[in-house]
Scaffold this active site. Structure first.
Site, PDB file in Angstrom:
ATOM      1  NE  ARG A 178      92.915  -9.197  35.052  1.00 28.33           N
ATOM      2  CZ  ARG A 178      93.754 -10.203  35.219  1.00 28.33           C
ATOM      3  NH1 ARG A 178      94.435 -10.687  34.208  1.00 28.33           N
ATOM      4  NH2 ARG A 178      93.954 -10.714  36.426  1.00 28.33           N
TER       5      ARG A 178
ATOM      6  CE1 TYR B  37      86.694  -3.090  39.620  1.00 28.29           C
ATOM      7  CE2 TYR B  37      85.406  -3.555  41.581  1.00 28.29           C
ATOM      8  CZ  TYR B  37      85.548  -2.941  40.354  1.00 28.29           C
ATOM      9  OH  TYR B  37      84.529  -2.185  39.878  1.00 28.29           O
ATOM     10  CD  GLU B  38      86.809  -8.373  37.395  1.00 30.49           C
ATOM     11  OE1 GLU B  38      87.092  -8.699  36.238  1.00 30.49           O
ATOM     12  OE2 GLU B  38      85.649  -8.226  37.808  1.00 30.49           O
ATOM     13  N   GLY B  39      92.673  -7.846  39.446  1.00 27.62           N
ATOM     14  CA  GLY B  39      94.106  -7.677  39.200  1.00 27.62           C
ATOM     15  C   GLY B  39      94.475  -6.211  39.280  1.00 27.62           C
TER      16      GLY B  39
END
Ligand code: FAD
Length: 380
Positions: A243, A362-364
């Site tokens: 992140r 993406y990536e949460g």
């Protein structure tokens, strides 16, 4: 407290910037339009050491730190967000799992060729029914003597079209919930792996992003990272670090778009004057640069916390949440500053606006970032 970059990092930033401007920028438009990443460019970046920046020289890496890595992410993403994500998934998702959880033998065998510029990595966690809730894994890994047999399907695996090494997450104990998930290092050439064509997308269209089917894929037991059941922790830890890279990618997209807009408003004349002369233009640019600088400082704060081995999970989520919103706000405003030309494909700001959207997903997703941040605040 010092908000200035150290001299070493200013030199690195300059190196990344020159490479991005001379080698990446000229290819960005064509790669977006053809939806294909240049393998020649990947080789050049590997040769320059951009695929192993924060990893130890002992394994052939750059021996630098997370701060240097985010500077590279920003410079590449200023001109091409697809380049940013290609480096990011390889570095912060794939390599970090092996660096942080691998045995010495696994690091020598798998991390070394990834960080010394010979191989590309990817990270296969997301499945059709396991997105924000990654604990809903359905892929299984069944032990059979000295190997595991993996079956299942993954979706949206970045770099999978050309990666040599996959980190695959799979259930080794279906009844144990998140504690039943394990992580495996899988050679892309292993029989039984089928990678689809690129998934058609709105943005970062040059990046490789595919579905991955795993059918009776035999993986040596020695390729398992840590013990059975530790895969979920490995995935969450990699995503925390990832992140920070997406925060840097967001800052890069925003600064890249604003730099393009500043150059344009000085040239474009309406009502007998450059549009830069209007107070509305100047004030808008001032607002946008202020937001970008705030996002950049948040990214650097999270990178420094990771470098200092402090708890950085919430800081990483905050920088991603904020910087991704900034990337979307700034690119939209930059298209507006270009007027009709911003909407045309003649200038890169329309691509940058399309590319910015994924940083909130993406990536949460941003909603997941809010769960991480509020969770760390122990709000009852
Ligand atoms: C271009 C691209 C590249 C990617 N690269 C990779 C990769 O390399 N490896 C990998 O493993 N994955 C990758 N992903 C997957 C990505 O991480 C997921 O798409 C993302 O985590 C969201 O999952 P989902 O798409 O299933 O959405 P969902 O989880 O279905 O979410 C849909 C919506 O519901 C919201 N939502 C879900 N749960 C909640 C909740 N509890 N509270 C509030 N809102 C909620 C979400 O925030 C979102 O707005 C990539 C995705 C894309 C599009």
């Amino acid at each position: 407290m010092d908000f200035k970059l150290p001299k070493t990092h200013i030199l690195l930033q300059d190196l990344y910037r020159k490479f991005a401007q001379t080698e990446v920028k000229p290819l960005a438009r064509e790669m977006d339009e053809t939806e294909t990443y240049s393998m020649e460019l990947i080789k050049k970046m590997q040769k320059c050491g951009f695929f192993g920046i924060p990893y130890s020289k002992k394994y052939g890496g750059g021996g630098a730190d997370v701060l240097a890595y985010v500077l590279c992410m920003e410079e590449m993403s200023k001109v091409d967000a697809s380049t940013g994500i290609t480096i990011s998934v390889h570095t912060s998702l794939c390599c970090s799992c092996i660096n942080e959880y691998g045995t010495e033998e696994q690091k020598q065998k798998f991390l070394r060729p990834l960080v010394d510029g010979h191989k590309v990595g990817c990270f296969s966690l997301t499945e059709p029914n396991a997105g924000s809730d990654a604990s809903g894994q359905q892929t299984t890994a069944v032990r059979d003597g000295d190997h595991y047999v993996i079956n299942g399907s993954k979706v949206f695996t970045t770099n999978s079209g050309f990666a040599d090494t996959f980190i695959v997450f799979a259930l080794t104990d279906k009844a144990a919930g998140t504690e039943g998930i394990s992580a495996f290092i899988v050679d892309a050439k292993t029989p039984g792996i089928t990678v689809s064509a690129n998934i058609p997308r709105m943005g970062i269209r040059a990046a490789s992003n595919c579905e991955v089917a795993l059918q009776n894929v035999c993986v040596p037991a020695e390729n398992r990272l840590r013990k059975e059941g530790e895969g979920f922790e490995i995935a969450m830890n990699a995503l925390d670090g990832g992140r920070i890279g997406i925060g840097a990618q967001s800052v890069g997209i925003a600064q890249g778009a604003l730099d393009e807009a500043i150059a344009y408003v000085k040239e474009r004349k309406q009502f007998g004057r450059p549009i830069a002369a209007f107070q509305n233009t100047k004030f808008k640019i001032a607002e946008l640069q202020t937001k970008i600088d705030a996002a950049r400082l948040m990214v650097w704060r999270a990178a420094l916390a990771k470098d200092a081995h402090e708890d950085y999970s919430a800081l990483a989520a905050m920088c991603k949440l904020f910087a991704s919103e900034v990337a979307n706000d700034v690119t939209r405003a930059c298209v507006q500053l270009f007027g009709g030309y911003g909407f045309s494909r003649e200038y890169p700001v329309e691509r940058m606006m399309r590319d910015a959207k994924i940083t909130e997903i993406y990536e949460g997703t941003s909603e997941v970032m809010k769960m991480v941040i509020s969770g760390s605040m122990k709000i009852r």
